[in-house]
Write a protein that holds these residues in place. Structure first.
Motif, PDB file in Angstrom:
ATOM      1  N   ASP A  21       0.563  -1.205  -0.003  1.00 59.12           N
ATOM      2  CA  ASP A  21      -0.116   0.080  -0.004  1.00 59.12           C
ATOM      3  C   ASP A  21       0.735   1.441  -0.131  1.00 59.12           C
ATOM      4  O   ASP A  21       0.359   2.290   0.603  1.00 59.12           O
ATOM      5  CB  ASP A  21      -1.063   0.003   1.193  1.00 59.12           C
ATOM      6  N   ILE A  22       1.864   1.326  -0.521  1.00 64.13           N
ATOM      7  CA  ILE A  22       2.844   2.284  -0.754  1.00 64.13           C
ATOM      8  C   ILE A  22       2.308   3.118  -2.000  1.00 64.13           C
ATOM      9  O   ILE A  22       2.387   4.321  -1.900  1.00 64.13           O
ATOM     10  CB  ILE A  22       4.168   1.976  -0.774  1.00 64.13           C
ATOM     11  N   VAL A  23       1.927   2.522  -3.115  1.00 64.40           N
ATOM     12  CA  VAL A  23       1.535   3.111  -4.224  1.00 64.40           C
ATOM     13  C   VAL A  23       0.191   2.681  -4.670  1.00 64.40           C
ATOM     14  O   VAL A  23      -0.259   1.189  -4.027  1.00 64.40           O
ATOM     15  CB  VAL A  23       2.295   3.101  -5.549  1.00 64.40           C
ATOM     16  N   MET A  24      -0.661   3.259  -5.186  1.00 65.54           N
ATOM     17  CA  MET A  24      -2.054   2.585  -5.714  1.00 65.54           C
ATOM     18  C   MET A  24      -2.033   1.890  -7.042  1.00 65.54           C
ATOM     19  O   MET A  24      -3.110   0.843  -7.374  1.00 65.54           O
ATOM     20  CB  MET A  24      -3.151   3.691  -5.862  1.00 65.54           C
ATOM     21  N   SER A  25      -1.030   2.180  -7.993  1.00 62.41           N
ATOM     22  CA  SER A  25      -0.922   1.400  -9.231  1.00 62.41           C
ATOM     23  C   SER A  25       0.474   1.219  -9.833  1.00 62.41           C
ATOM     24  O   SER A  25       1.277   1.540  -9.168  1.00 62.41           O
ATOM     25  CB  SER A  25      -1.600   2.621 -10.158  1.00 62.41           C
ATOM     26  N   GLY A  26       0.692   0.585 -10.990  1.00 62.30           N
ATOM     27  CA  GLY A  26       1.639   0.101 -11.405  1.00 62.30           C
ATOM     28  C   GLY A  26       2.534   1.280 -11.940  1.00 62.30           C
ATOM     29  O   GLY A  26       3.737   1.615 -12.042  1.00 62.30           O
ATOM     30  N   GLY A  27       1.754   2.350 -12.561  1.00 64.56           N
ATOM     31  CA  GLY A  27       2.298   3.549 -13.001  1.00 64.56           C
ATOM     32  C   GLY A  27       3.042   4.420 -12.001  1.00 64.56           C
ATOM     33  O   GLY A  27       3.986   5.008 -12.248  1.00 64.56           O
ATOM     34  N   GLU A  28       2.248   4.309 -10.804  1.00 59.47           N
ATOM     35  CA  GLU A  28       2.731   5.151  -9.725  1.00 59.47           C
ATOM     36  C   GLU A  28       4.118   4.535  -9.185  1.00 59.47           C
ATOM     37  O   GLU A  28       5.021   5.172  -8.761  1.00 59.47           O
ATOM     38  CB  GLU A  28       1.491   5.279  -8.531  1.00 59.47           C
ATOM     39  N   ALA A  29       4.166   3.290  -9.056  1.00 55.86           N
ATOM     40  CA  ALA A  29       5.267   2.529  -8.890  1.00 55.86           C
ATOM     41  C   ALA A  29       6.374   3.038  -9.537  1.00 55.86           C
ATOM     42  O   ALA A  29       7.769   3.087  -9.171  1.00 55.86           O
ATOM     43  CB  ALA A  29       5.148   1.112  -8.746  1.00 55.86           C
ATOM     44  N   LYS A  30       6.072   2.781 -10.891  1.00 62.18           N
ATOM     45  CA  LYS A  30       7.299   2.853 -12.091  1.00 62.18           C
ATOM     46  C   LYS A  30       7.814   4.398 -11.666  1.00 62.18           C
ATOM     47  O   LYS A  30       9.194   4.387 -11.615  1.00 62.18           O
ATOM     48  CB  LYS A  30       6.584   3.162 -13.409  1.00 62.18           C
ATOM     49  N   GLY A  55      12.940 -11.565   3.914  1.00 57.09           N
ATOM     50  CA  GLY A  55      13.987 -10.826   4.526  1.00 57.09           C
ATOM     51  C   GLY A  55      14.463  -9.545   4.081  1.00 57.09           C
ATOM     52  O   GLY A  55      15.042  -8.867   5.011  1.00 57.09           O
ATOM     53  N   ASP A  56      14.296  -9.214   2.996  1.00 53.81           N
ATOM     54  CA  ASP A  56      14.627  -7.878   2.199  1.00 53.81           C
ATOM     55  C   ASP A  56      13.977  -7.027   2.823  1.00 53.81           C
ATOM     56  O   ASP A  56      12.443  -7.053   3.276  1.00 53.81           O
ATOM     57  CB  ASP A  56      14.293  -8.048   0.799  1.00 53.81           C
ATOM     58  N   ILE A  57      14.624  -6.081   2.833  1.00 50.33           N
ATOM     59  CA  ILE A  57      13.977  -4.650   3.387  1.00 50.33           C
ATOM     60  C   ILE A  57      13.744  -3.475   2.421  1.00 50.33           C
ATOM     61  O   ILE A  57      14.797  -3.099   1.759  1.00 50.33           O
ATOM     62  CB  ILE A  57      14.901  -3.969   4.644  1.00 50.33           C
ATOM     63  N   VAL A  58      12.424  -3.061   2.261  1.00 50.68           N
ATOM     64  CA  VAL A  58      12.235  -1.839   1.520  1.00 50.68           C
ATOM     65  C   VAL A  58      11.950  -0.542   2.299  1.00 50.68           C
ATOM     66  O   VAL A  58      11.336  -0.671   3.277  1.00 50.68           O
ATOM     67  CB  VAL A  58      11.088  -2.043   0.496  1.00 50.68           C
ATOM     68  N   GLU A  59      12.629   0.494   1.812  1.00 52.23           N
ATOM     69  CA  GLU A  59      12.492   1.861   2.620  1.00 52.23           C
ATOM     70  C   GLU A  59      11.966   2.733   1.718  1.00 52.23           C
ATOM     71  O   GLU A  59      12.408   2.915   0.521  1.00 52.23           O
ATOM     72  CB  GLU A  59      13.987   2.243   3.008  1.00 52.23           C
ATOM     73  N   TYR A  60      11.137   3.613   2.393  1.00 48.34           N
ATOM     74  CA  TYR A  60      10.431   4.630   1.495  1.00 48.34           C
ATOM     75  C   TYR A  60       9.954   5.874   2.588  1.00 48.34           C
ATOM     76  O   TYR A  60       9.143   5.319   3.531  1.00 48.34           O
ATOM     77  CB  TYR A  60       9.222   4.100   0.885  1.00 48.34           C
ATOM     78  N   MET A  61      10.276   6.982   2.493  1.00 45.86           N
ATOM     79  CA  MET A  61       9.969   7.987   3.277  1.00 45.86           C
ATOM     80  C   MET A  61      10.336   7.732   4.648  1.00 45.86           C
ATOM     81  O   MET A  61       9.643   7.957   5.795  1.00 45.86           O
ATOM     82  CB  MET A  61       8.554   8.711   3.160  1.00 45.86           C
ATOM     83  N   ASN A  62      11.330   7.223   5.206  1.00 42.72           N
ATOM     84  CA  ASN A  62      11.862   6.815   6.382  1.00 42.72           C
ATOM     85  C   ASN A  62      11.037   5.714   7.208  1.00 42.72           C
ATOM     86  O   ASN A  62      10.737   5.827   8.340  1.00 42.72           O
ATOM     87  CB  ASN A  62      11.872   7.994   7.420  1.00 42.72           C
ATOM     88  N   LYS A  63      10.317   4.889   6.319  1.00 41.43           N
ATOM     89  CA  LYS A  63       9.516   3.900   6.660  1.00 41.43           C
ATOM     90  C   LYS A  63      10.066   2.600   6.028  1.00 41.43           C
ATOM     91  O   LYS A  63      10.619   2.335   5.005  1.00 41.43           O
ATOM     92  CB  LYS A  63       7.971   3.955   6.418  1.00 41.43           C
ATOM     93  N   GLU A  64      10.177   1.447   7.053  1.00 42.05           N
ATOM     94  CA  GLU A  64      10.690   0.030   6.462  1.00 42.05           C
ATOM     95  C   GLU A  64       9.687  -0.843   6.359  1.00 42.05           C
ATOM     96  O   GLU A  64       8.797  -0.919   7.233  1.00 42.05           O
ATOM     97  CB  GLU A  64      11.873  -0.217   7.514  1.00 42.05           C
TER      98      GLU A  64
END
Length: 75
Positions: A21-30, A55-64
């Protein structure tokens, strides 16, 4: 850190961003990936199809967000 369960061995980065739920669409993800705002395991990720595994960690806007594989045990 938020754990995000996946049902397979890996998930592509763009799909993970939608699942978490970081993005709503594939275009936004791109666009988000192209803007170099996403890190995977501490490194900037620029590949939409980058395979993420448990086990991989994804970071966005200081959130993990941690990739977690669901394990089902049948008795």
């Amino acid at each position: 850190m938020k754990k995000v369960d996946i049902g397979s061995d890996y998930i592509k980065l763009d799909q993970f961003l939608k699942l978490a739920d970081i993005v709503m669409s594939g275009g936004e993800a791109k666009l988000l990936i192209m803007s170099e705002e996403i890190k995977v395991n501490g490194e900037v990720a620029t590949q939409r199809g980058k395979k993420l595994r448990s086990g991989d960690i994804v970071e966005y806007m200081n959130k993990e967000f941690q990739v977690s594989k669901e394990v089902f045990i049948c008795i």
